[in-house]
Design a protein around this motif. Sequence first.
Motif, PDB file in Angstrom:
ATOM      1  N   LYS A 186      45.773  94.871  43.375  1.00  0.00           N
ATOM      2  CA  LYS A 186      44.762  94.048  44.016  1.00  0.00           C
ATOM      3  C   LYS A 186      43.368  94.578  43.739  1.00  0.00           C
ATOM      4  O   LYS A 186      42.435  93.836  43.452  1.00  0.00           O
ATOM      5  CB  LYS A 186      45.047  94.045  45.522  1.00  0.00           C
ATOM      6  CG  LYS A 186      44.247  93.081  46.339  1.00  0.00           C
ATOM      7  CD  LYS A 186      44.860  93.094  47.713  1.00  0.00           C
ATOM      8  CE  LYS A 186      43.989  92.332  48.657  1.00  0.00           C
ATOM      9  NZ  LYS A 186      44.518  92.414  50.012  1.00  0.00           N
ATOM     10  N   ILE A 192      45.647  84.819  40.321  1.00  0.00           N
ATOM     11  CA  ILE A 192      45.105  84.515  41.640  1.00  0.00           C
ATOM     12  C   ILE A 192      44.440  83.148  41.653  1.00  0.00           C
ATOM     13  O   ILE A 192      44.620  82.334  42.576  1.00  0.00           O
ATOM     14  CB  ILE A 192      44.103  85.618  42.065  1.00  0.00           C
ATOM     15  CG1 ILE A 192      44.790  86.985  42.092  1.00  0.00           C
ATOM     16  CG2 ILE A 192      43.505  85.287  43.423  1.00  0.00           C
ATOM     17  CD1 ILE A 192      45.923  87.087  43.077  1.00  0.00           C
ATOM     18  N   LEU A 231      55.188  83.811  38.360  1.00  0.00           N
ATOM     19  CA  LEU A 231      55.461  85.220  38.631  1.00  0.00           C
ATOM     20  C   LEU A 231      56.598  85.755  37.765  1.00  0.00           C
ATOM     21  O   LEU A 231      56.602  86.929  37.371  1.00  0.00           O
ATOM     22  CB  LEU A 231      55.794  85.402  40.108  1.00  0.00           C
ATOM     23  CG  LEU A 231      54.615  85.213  41.083  1.00  0.00           C
ATOM     24  CD1 LEU A 231      55.105  85.209  42.510  1.00  0.00           C
ATOM     25  CD2 LEU A 231      53.564  86.297  40.883  1.00  0.00           C
ATOM     26  N   LYS A 237      53.504  95.110  38.427  1.00  0.00           N
ATOM     27  CA  LYS A 237      52.458  94.086  38.556  1.00  0.00           C
ATOM     28  C   LYS A 237      52.958  92.909  39.392  1.00  0.00           C
ATOM     29  O   LYS A 237      52.246  92.377  40.238  1.00  0.00           O
ATOM     30  CB  LYS A 237      52.042  93.586  37.174  1.00  0.00           C
ATOM     31  CG  LYS A 237      51.127  94.533  36.427  1.00  0.00           C
ATOM     32  CD  LYS A 237      50.633  93.852  35.157  1.00  0.00           C
ATOM     33  CE  LYS A 237      49.648  94.744  34.422  1.00  0.00           C
ATOM     34  NZ  LYS A 237      49.106  94.089  33.204  1.00  0.00           N
ATOM     35  N   ARG A 238      54.224  92.514  39.161  1.00  0.00           N
ATOM     36  CA  ARG A 238      54.747  91.367  39.895  1.00  0.00           C
ATOM     37  C   ARG A 238      54.781  91.661  41.395  1.00  0.00           C
ATOM     38  O   ARG A 238      54.415  90.809  42.214  1.00  0.00           O
ATOM     39  CB  ARG A 238      56.144  91.017  39.393  1.00  0.00           C
ATOM     40  CG  ARG A 238      56.653  89.695  39.950  1.00  0.00           C
ATOM     41  CD  ARG A 238      58.105  89.421  39.639  1.00  0.00           C
ATOM     42  NE  ARG A 238      58.406  89.519  38.255  1.00  0.00           N
ATOM     43  CZ  ARG A 238      59.315  90.357  37.733  1.00  0.00           C
ATOM     44  NH1 ARG A 238      59.984  91.159  38.533  1.00  0.00           N
ATOM     45  NH2 ARG A 238      59.557  90.384  36.455  1.00  0.00           N
ATOM     46  N   TYR A 289      51.415  91.335  42.981  1.00  0.00           N
ATOM     47  CA  TYR A 289      50.989  89.954  43.220  1.00  0.00           C
ATOM     48  C   TYR A 289      51.667  89.334  44.432  1.00  0.00           C
ATOM     49  O   TYR A 289      51.170  88.377  45.010  1.00  0.00           O
ATOM     50  CB  TYR A 289      51.263  89.097  41.974  1.00  0.00           C
ATOM     51  CG  TYR A 289      50.217  89.258  40.904  1.00  0.00           C
ATOM     52  CD1 TYR A 289      48.903  88.872  41.133  1.00  0.00           C
ATOM     53  CD2 TYR A 289      50.545  89.810  39.671  1.00  0.00           C
ATOM     54  CE1 TYR A 289      47.943  89.018  40.158  1.00  0.00           C
ATOM     55  CE2 TYR A 289      49.593  89.958  38.686  1.00  0.00           C
ATOM     56  CZ  TYR A 289      48.281  89.568  38.931  1.00  0.00           C
ATOM     57  OH  TYR A 289      47.340  89.714  37.955  1.00  0.00           O
ATOM     58  N   SER A 332      49.019  90.169  46.809  1.00  0.00           N
ATOM     59  CA  SER A 332      47.671  89.725  46.444  1.00  0.00           C
ATOM     60  C   SER A 332      47.497  88.221  46.652  1.00  0.00           C
ATOM     61  O   SER A 332      46.465  87.763  47.155  1.00  0.00           O
ATOM     62  CB  SER A 332      47.371  90.078  44.990  1.00  0.00           C
ATOM     63  OG  SER A 332      47.414  91.464  44.794  1.00  0.00           O
ATOM     64  N   ILE A 333      48.514  87.459  46.267  1.00  0.00           N
ATOM     65  CA  ILE A 333      48.389  85.989  46.356  1.00  0.00           C
ATOM     66  C   ILE A 333      48.218  85.526  47.799  1.00  0.00           C
ATOM     67  O   ILE A 333      47.285  84.776  48.113  1.00  0.00           O
ATOM     68  CB  ILE A 333      49.589  85.305  45.669  1.00  0.00           C
ATOM     69  CG1 ILE A 333      49.487  85.496  44.155  1.00  0.00           C
ATOM     70  CG2 ILE A 333      49.648  83.816  46.018  1.00  0.00           C
ATOM     71  CD1 ILE A 333      50.686  84.973  43.391  1.00  0.00           C
TER      72      ILE A 333
END
Length: 813
Positions: A22, A34, A61, A69-70, A73, A76-77
Amino acid sequence: MNLHTDPLSTPTETGANIDFIKKTFESLHQDAVIWKAERLWTGSMNPDQQASAMDDLVTMLLCINNETKRKGYFESIPDHVNPIIHTASKEKKDLSFILQAEKSKLNKLLSKNSDSNLLDPLKQRIVSLEGKMLLYPHNFPPKITPGELKKKVSERQKEQKDKEESARHKAKQLHEIETAADAGLPENFEGNKDDVWDALKYGIYEHEGVYYVRGTGGADKAISNFTLNILNHVLLSDDQASRLMSAKNVYGFETMLNINTDDFVSLGSFKKILARRGDFIFKGSDLDLCRLQEYLQRHEVTAKRVEVLGWNNKQKFWAWSNGLTVVKDDGKTEFLPVDQFGIVGFAGKQYFIPGCSIMYQDKEGMFVNEKKFIYVEPIENFGFDEWSRVMYGAYESKSIPAILFYIGSIFRDVIMAKVRRFPLLNLFGPPGAGKGEMYDSLMYMFGLKQDQIMLGGATTVVGFMRKFAQFKNAIVGLDEYKNNLLPKVIESLKNLYDGIGYERGKMSNDFATESTPVHCSTIISGQDMPTIEPALFMRCITLLFQEGKFTEKQRRDFQKLKNEYEHHGLSFITASLLIFRPVFEEKFKDVYTIVFKQTIKEVGNIEVDDRFIMNISILLTVMHITKEKLQFPFTYNEAKSWLIDNMLIQHGILSNTNEVSKFWAIVENLSYERKIDDHFLIKDGHLIIYIKAIHPFYQKEMIQRRDMNYLSVSTLEYYLKLDKTVFIKYDKMPLPSGSRPYCHHFKYSKLNIDLIRVPTLLGETSEDHNYRVNQAYKDAGVNNLDQPAAGGATNVLNTWTKECEELPFPVKK
């Protein structure tokens, strides 16, 4: 949130507790994942869109191969998307509160009749606030949780893994399975490797004339004593379908089945249909029936049912009950026969025509008319040119309109689309004069002869109108026409000219109607000329048939036509004429316009109704378009001359129908004045009248009334004979005058006149007078109850006399 910025593209501040993924992307403010997530979720306005957006988020995704990374997210999303939704929702509520306050303030000012200087700015603010409210969605999407995203991604990964594993397993099986024993099937299984694989795939297989379903531990179970083969899947309509199947049981008995979709998916209905055909037993469950359906349908071919025989404009073929006629690229026609099941292929598609299917060959009550509408192989050295020559020899000049009417019927839909009408062919005359023979000659052009519909019987309007929807661009015959038919029948006959079908209401709440279309041209025949309704008569091209002697050549051609050609069927000639369709579509309207103007000019009589001229112009246009390619036994000018002359006779008949009524009115009036008692008598219900002796009285009466449109003796006799419902015969008969001249015999009760007079004697009682009146009717062979009201024809005379009173000179009454 600023209402003048795009909330979906504006970065939002986030909390402090975020992971390294993030933090890495926070500085960019334009991270693709994002940004796309914000777009997808905040743009979802309903549950369907939210489900689709979630599916897209999961797919996006899964495209991120790096597991770290996945996972980043996943958090983050929601942290980026949810604050936007929360902020937008809060601002919308605040804005709504302000708007309500402003409206309340406006209502108070209005109640006090405040100055417009205070009201106008307030109204403008309200309009502005309402416009801003429209920028917000009505329903905000729900919040996204990190756990929900992670769960859906995990479910999708498992689905993909299962599919890959299944594919690997099938590939391994296919590689390892070489024999039926490898698949656990009986060692004497007769199928090939594909059949073995189908048994594994569908869980059901065919063996020794029955069906088996796969069981556990190799314990397969027989579920039938028969096998099925789907010949075709037939689409009957948008919401109906059936499957044409052959069935064979273990005892060797075979039968055909036509099972609709509803019965094929219902275990109970499926068993009933099988039981009706004999020893066909299905012992499986609903699941087994589903397996059987999937197994049988794996190779099925779909065929569309041809609902209307004749020309099918969408598919560009002519459908017979036994096949299709198509026009090839080289301009020649080709016949494609149906197979034994009624299936025929054309242009990469399959079509089902039930009439000649073996399923219905023994069912005499089904597809009766369709089974006659068949293509017949050509007769050697016999085509249109030879047929029209023999037709002309057999029927002479009457064949001119008949031949042109037949050709026009093949392209009726084109003509209707261009000029919105198609004439009716009226065959009029006494029995045995040739009406029925001409009708048969035209019907053999479409296969075997179709029976005429009897208008005088129990046929209803709905019944005979349905016949016009069975075929397209063919001919339908209506026989036994009479002028005393019900008004709704007469009205329906008129509608055939304009192509207007029978309409009836549907059993629904929307007041909808359904119409039976009119696809065919019409032949009306009978012993009555359709003059009772002038609008119907003007829609007809009438051919007058009279008994008479035939020439040797005419008799020879007639016998040749009937015995050598028509019994074979002549539908191959109709098929050969389909090559003219493109030229009809291209040229008919323009040629018709020219022909119509030329015909009006040649007729030169403004009193002739345009509908008469339109009728013959349509037939002349048909000949004009085809005369360069077809050899007619008459020239275009000969056809035009005959059609015009025949049309003028029709016009004269229509014009003089009222004159005949005037004649009978005068006869009734002369009878009251006792001027013609010696020239007629009423006997056995017949009026026997000496026209030549009465004509001078009639002519004198017409002249005295200053009506110079009286008919000559020959014309009057001609028109009186035309109405076969009234006229009986022309024969010698002794009259009260003592002479025995040739007299006309009429059905007295049909004339609607009163010629039986019994004057009252001096001192006679009413009872005695009534007795003598009844005796007079009895002596005349007339039922007193059938007698019209006094002055039946005099009413016509009075109306006519009233019209004469408007003339600028005196008229004798």
